[in-house]
Design a protein around this motif. Sequence first.
Motif, PDB file in Angstrom:
ATOM      1  N   UNK A  82      42.975  33.240  33.126  1.00 28.22           N
ATOM      2  CA  UNK A  82      43.299  34.586  32.666  1.00 28.22           C
ATOM      3  C   UNK A  82      42.684  35.607  33.605  1.00 28.22           C
ATOM      4  N   UNK A  83      43.455  36.657  33.898  1.00 24.74           N
ATOM      5  CA  UNK A  83      42.951  37.827  34.609  1.00 24.74           C
ATOM      6  C   UNK A  83      43.146  39.024  33.705  1.00 24.74           C
ATOM      7  N   UNK A  84      42.107  39.817  33.556  1.00 27.64           N
ATOM      8  CA  UNK A  84      42.169  41.023  32.732  1.00 27.64           C
ATOM      9  C   UNK A  84      41.898  42.205  33.642  1.00 27.64           C
ATOM     10  N   UNK A  85      42.814  43.133  33.648  1.00 27.04           N
ATOM     11  CA  UNK A  85      42.760  44.295  34.528  1.00 27.04           C
ATOM     12  C   UNK A  85      41.941  45.425  33.887  1.00 27.04           C
ATOM     13  N   UNK A  86      40.718  45.107  33.481  1.00 31.61           N
ATOM     14  CA  UNK A  86      39.831  46.095  32.858  1.00 31.61           C
ATOM     15  C   UNK A  86      38.391  45.794  33.236  1.00 31.61           C
ATOM     16  N   UNK A  87      37.599  46.843  33.254  1.00 33.88           N
ATOM     17  CA  UNK A  87      36.183  46.729  33.591  1.00 33.88           C
ATOM     18  C   UNK A  87      35.378  46.627  32.300  1.00 33.88           C
ATOM     19  N   UNK A  88      34.822  45.440  32.037  1.00 33.44           N
ATOM     20  CA  UNK A  88      33.984  45.220  30.861  1.00 33.44           C
ATOM     21  C   UNK A  88      32.527  44.960  31.247  1.00 33.44           C
ATOM     22  N   UNK A 111      32.958  39.311  34.871  1.00 36.32           N
ATOM     23  CA  UNK A 111      33.237  40.702  34.546  1.00 36.32           C
ATOM     24  C   UNK A 111      32.685  41.541  35.689  1.00 36.32           C
ATOM     25  N   UNK A 112      33.578  42.231  36.424  1.00 39.56           N
ATOM     26  CA  UNK A 112      33.111  42.855  37.666  1.00 39.56           C
ATOM     27  C   UNK A 112      33.753  44.206  37.941  1.00 39.56           C
ATOM     28  N   UNK A 113      33.041  44.971  38.754  1.00 41.87           N
ATOM     29  CA  UNK A 113      33.562  46.184  39.378  1.00 41.87           C
ATOM     30  C   UNK A 113      32.904  46.266  40.762  1.00 41.87           C
ATOM     31  N   UNK A 114      33.096  47.349  41.462  1.00 36.95           N
ATOM     32  CA  UNK A 114      32.589  47.444  42.833  1.00 36.95           C
ATOM     33  C   UNK A 114      31.067  47.473  42.923  1.00 36.95           C
ATOM     34  N   UNK A 115      30.388  47.684  41.801  1.00 35.79           N
ATOM     35  CA  UNK A 115      28.937  47.774  41.840  1.00 35.79           C
ATOM     36  C   UNK A 115      28.199  46.644  41.160  1.00 35.79           C
ATOM     37  N   UNK A 116      28.884  45.925  40.269  1.00 41.34           N
ATOM     38  CA  UNK A 116      28.198  44.919  39.473  1.00 41.34           C
ATOM     39  C   UNK A 116      29.149  43.803  39.084  1.00 41.34           C
ATOM     40  N   UNK A 144      38.221  29.508  34.904  1.00 43.39           N
ATOM     41  CA  UNK A 144      37.696  30.822  35.241  1.00 43.39           C
ATOM     42  C   UNK A 144      38.529  31.907  34.562  1.00 43.39           C
ATOM     43  N   UNK A 145      37.826  32.893  34.033  1.00 41.93           N
ATOM     44  CA  UNK A 145      38.452  34.102  33.506  1.00 41.93           C
ATOM     45  C   UNK A 145      37.855  35.257  34.295  1.00 41.93           C
ATOM     46  N   UNK A 146      38.719  36.129  34.808  1.00 42.31           N
ATOM     47  CA  UNK A 146      38.235  37.266  35.591  1.00 42.31           C
ATOM     48  C   UNK A 146      38.672  38.554  34.922  1.00 42.31           C
ATOM     49  N   UNK A 147      37.718  39.403  34.662  1.00 40.49           N
ATOM     50  CA  UNK A 147      37.958  40.732  34.131  1.00 40.49           C
ATOM     51  C   UNK A 147      37.340  41.716  35.110  1.00 40.49           C
ATOM     52  N   UNK A 148      38.171  42.567  35.698  1.00 35.52           N
ATOM     53  CA  UNK A 148      37.650  43.480  36.712  1.00 35.52           C
ATOM     54  C   UNK A 148      38.447  44.777  36.723  1.00 35.52           C
ATOM     55  N   UNK A 149      37.800  45.810  37.245  1.00 31.75           N
ATOM     56  CA  UNK A 149      38.497  47.078  37.411  1.00 31.75           C
ATOM     57  C   UNK A 149      39.712  46.830  38.324  1.00 31.75           C
ATOM     58  N   UNK A 150      40.783  47.596  38.158  1.00 27.12           N
ATOM     59  CA  UNK A 150      42.036  47.310  38.867  1.00 27.12           C
ATOM     60  C   UNK A 150      41.905  47.116  40.379  1.00 27.12           C
ATOM     61  N   UNK A 151      41.271  48.042  41.065  1.00 23.84           N
ATOM     62  CA  UNK A 151      41.169  47.928  42.517  1.00 23.84           C
ATOM     63  C   UNK A 151      40.308  46.736  42.912  1.00 23.84           C
ATOM     64  N   UNK A 152      39.246  46.504  42.167  1.00 24.14           N
ATOM     65  CA  UNK A 152      38.351  45.398  42.486  1.00 24.14           C
ATOM     66  C   UNK A 152      39.014  44.053  42.198  1.00 24.14           C
ATOM     67  N   UNK A 153      39.841  43.994  41.156  1.00 30.16           N
ATOM     68  CA  UNK A 153      40.569  42.765  40.851  1.00 30.16           C
ATOM     69  C   UNK A 153      41.499  42.399  42.009  1.00 30.16           C
TER      70      UNK A 153
END
Length: 173
Positions: free
Chosen positions: A142-148, A8-13, A116-125
């Motif tokens: 699975x890829x989830x286009x959301x920041x959790x 579960x990721x975004x540009x900061x975490x 692997x399952x990846x959930x990330x903010x759109x730009x970071x994904x």
Amino acid sequence: MQTTWIVSANAGRARIFSEADPAEPLEEIEDMVSTAARMRTSDINTDEVGRTSAAGSSHNIGGNEAAGFAHNAKAGAPNKAYQPAQTPQEHEAEQFVKDISNYLMEAHREGRFQQLVISASPQFLGALRMYLDPHIKPLIKLEVNKDYTHSNAQQLREQIHEQLQAQRANRLQ
């Protein structure tokens, strides 16, 4: 049983969880924080004068003398209005993506996960897709286009399972 890692990721975490048994709670195995996320914008951006700022010199880019300008134009060098291809924030996010990708590759070599399952903010994904090693990409189920990143482990698991069920339903149609 196969171990699935949930990123579960975004540009900061980036939080990485392990799911070895669906009956057991998710185990958070890593919480990566970008160095830029801990810094102020003023710490990332610099006010220092760069090498290309010698505006009065004919020997450097952006000179106001005809010879310097003509020389630089022929050489294809940027002028005073030069803008970098990336902002400092984009550069830091790219470095963070590379760190995550390297971490995942090392863990895969060690056999720590099989899916692997990846959930990330759109730009970071999008950035993750670009930098993930080709050996890792086939493991993504699975890829989830959301920041959790701010969700707790149980909320994250629920969101992931909803997305997996929706993906299965779409395949059946």
